[in-house]
Design a protein around this motif. Structure first.
Motif: not given
Length: 162
Positions: A81-82, A88-90, A120-124
């Motif tokens: 989330h940070d 990139g994150y996977d 700007e458009s988080p995973l949540s």
């Protein structure tokens, strides 16, 4: 010990390697990833693959010139989330890449990700059905990657003895 998603990716590679044992096949990990800088829907190729909290790092050779942005990619066992800038994150690329490199030459193993979330458009806010749309929007470019890897694979296949 691999994280759960990494372990599944590695086992999938092992299964496919046993089922299709031909040498020098192309391997492509295609999926979605969060990113600290890129906009939603942007596709990138992993130029460096890190494993969250570990020292083992991979550097996939960048031999395909397909006008795709290169980015670092960190594989984590849990959603991130940070977001770090330019990262990139996977949850599976590291395990995939490690296992696929045992099955083929590194030049034929690539990781493509499409940005699904960012600061700007988080995973949540992400909904799973959006993944299909993001991939569909990039299919022409994905097909070019597949064709390039297949061509390279054909060029370096071992010759049959006559």
């Amino acid at each position: 010990m691999l994280f759960r998603s990494q372990e599944k990716a590695a086992r999938t590679v092992e299964y496919l390697k046993e089922r299709f044992p031909e040498k020098n096949q192309g391997w492509l990990n295609l999926g979605i990833a969060g990113h600290g800088t890129m906009e939603i829907g942007r596709m990138f190729v992993a130029g460096r693959i890190l494993r969250f909290g570990k020292q083992e790092v991979f550097h996939p050779p960048q031999v395909y010139h397909l006008n795709t942005q290169i980015s670092e990619l960190t594989t984590s066992d849990a959603p991130v989330h940070d977001y770090e800038k330019n990262m990139g994150y996977d949850m599976e690329a590291h395990g995939f890449y490690k296992a696929a490199c045992e099955a083929s030459t590194r030049e034929l193993v690539q990781v493509l990700k499409i940005v699904s979330d960012n600061p700007e458009s988080p995973l949540s806010d992400f909904r799973p059905q959006k993944a299909t749309r993001l991939i569909e929007q990039n299919m022409e470019r994905i097909d070019k990657w597949i064709e390039a890897i297949e061509l390279a694979s054909e060029e370096i296949k071992p010759c049959a003895m006559i």
